[in-house]
Design a protein around this motif. Sequence first.
Motif, mmCIF file in Angstrom:
data_model
loop_
_atom_site.group_PDB
_atom_site.id
_atom_site.type_symbol
_atom_site.label_atom_id
_atom_site.label_comp_id
_atom_site.label_asym_id
_atom_site.label_seq_id
_atom_site.Cartn_x
_atom_site.Cartn_y
_atom_site.Cartn_z
ATOM 1 N N MET A 63 18.210 -50.433 -56.056
ATOM 2 C CA MET A 63 17.970 -51.095 -57.333
ATOM 3 C C MET A 63 17.636 -52.576 -57.106
ATOM 4 O O MET A 63 18.394 -53.295 -56.492
ATOM 5 C CB MET A 63 19.231 -50.987 -58.193
ATOM 6 N N THR A 64 16.497 -52.990 -57.584
ATOM 7 C CA THR A 64 16.165 -54.408 -57.429
ATOM 8 C C THR A 64 15.806 -55.003 -58.782
ATOM 9 O O THR A 64 15.167 -54.349 -59.595
ATOM 10 C CB THR A 64 14.933 -54.601 -56.510
ATOM 11 N N LEU A 65 16.267 -56.190 -58.984
ATOM 12 C CA LEU A 65 15.868 -56.910 -60.185
ATOM 13 C C LEU A 65 14.828 -57.919 -59.742
ATOM 14 O O LEU A 65 15.089 -58.758 -58.908
ATOM 15 C CB LEU A 65 17.074 -57.603 -60.812
ATOM 16 N N HIS A 66 13.613 -57.767 -60.278
ATOM 17 C CA HIS A 66 12.511 -58.570 -59.770
ATOM 18 C C HIS A 66 12.698 -60.053 -60.048
ATOM 19 O O HIS A 66 13.305 -60.447 -61.029
ATOM 20 C CB HIS A 66 11.207 -58.065 -60.380
#
Lengths: 269, 238
Positions: free
Chosen positions: A1-4
């Motif tokens: 999961m990445t938060l841009h």
Amino acid sequence: MTLHWKPRAYYRILRNAFISDLEYRSSYYILFAASWITVAMELALFRQIYKGRPEVGGLPASVVPAFIVLGMFLRYGSTLWSMISECVEEIRNGNFRRFLIQPIHYPSYFFAKAIGPKIPTWTLSLVTIVALKFFPGFDALLPPGTRLPFLVAAALSYVLIWQIYLLIVYLGFWFEEAHFLSVAFNIGVGILSGSLLPLDWLPDAAVRFLRLTPLPLLGDFPMRTGLGRLDAGEFEIRALQALLWILALIPLLAWTKRRALRSYESFGG
Amino acid sequence: MAAAVKAFFRPKVSTKWAVAGLDFQVAAGQVVGLVGANGAGKTTFLKMAAGLLHPTEGEIRVLGHVPHERDPNFLRSIGMVMGQKSQLWIDIPASETLELLAAVYDIPSEVYRKRLDDLARLFDVKEHLGVQVRRLSLGERMKLEIVAAVLHEPRLLLLDEPTIGLDVVAKDRIRGLVRDYNVEKGTTIVLSSHDMDDIAEVCHRLLIIHHGALRFDGSVSEVASLKSLVLETLSSPA
């Protein structure tokens, strides 16, 4: 999961925080004055310590003004401690949840919110610091050849201090009493990092112990770099140490975040 | 004071199940009302649905996601209004917060402007957008809170006591706006409230929660008197 990474959002946060803070003009004037009053008090304190002696504990009197000014610059990172206290408090009372429901890295949101109002004060202080270099007594400030290394060392110290803050924020989700960590960190960081007083002035055993922690990398390392007082090859070793600490803290932060959010009780209606 | 001093040295910790035995599904586009006494578990459920709380046991899935995994796609699909917590920056105009939210939710500038225009018309807040939030009335502020929560057009809107503290006129306005928004956009809405008129005028379905468990699940239109039903359900033994 990445938060841009969202530069537009962070720009907006900084901007909103700055505009919000302009509502409190008087605080602005007082805070700016206070940062320089601190410098004046430090100068007075050092004058008492030196009392005409050319050198104390390996630090020549001629370097003291530069030491104080660089220390102030580096401590700007640690002055965010009040924001961390506020952050932990908001986590505790449940107000923080407005950040948690948005697709953004929420501690960075909060940090940007705290940094926004400080930008004018920091900029003005930085300009003043640069201008001071041309005044008598500040010759030791960033001598030739130290400017780029100093920026690297200062950047590494800021990343490290940001990671420590992040750790405290995550612990705030875990323990209701995490507030004391930000207070304890603030009390100790100036002395134990070497940005308020030279680290060499502490007992040898204490310095040896501190060298096992990242604390000297927050103050002593960039300070000595900016004063041109590092031994040959020392910069590379210290920079590598800082980098290793940064890398080591990444998994610890990830684990703490996961564990802490599981425990979060998000009190309040 | 003695109790506070005693708790300082020896804090007493007790575990309470805020939610237990809550089992239901919500269809897309439905407006569901959550009703229960204070401490019944309504807000705890909404927090779990938004991913703020990890359930200690059981399973929760919202829009195909496990909420507490906080997948960015999930967070983009929900909006939440907490009657007692503001998402607007208090010292600056609401338009600045909305611009920030547009950036957070990656809404392109042109889409944002068109959407804000539509919402400002629907919620009748055009003249309030440029006013510092702290200068607005509670009703005006709540309308803007809802605008902020739906700006990114979430598929699910969670409303936790959205009419709390509002006067009769403001409550009526908010209810109408939520109802109209649901009709216009087909957004699924879960609303918790202590006000039976909120439920009667906005919701299709009513869930009554008592001590963390579901005690009633039925259509609002089939209930003759909501107040009697709620009082009867909450006073009957578990």
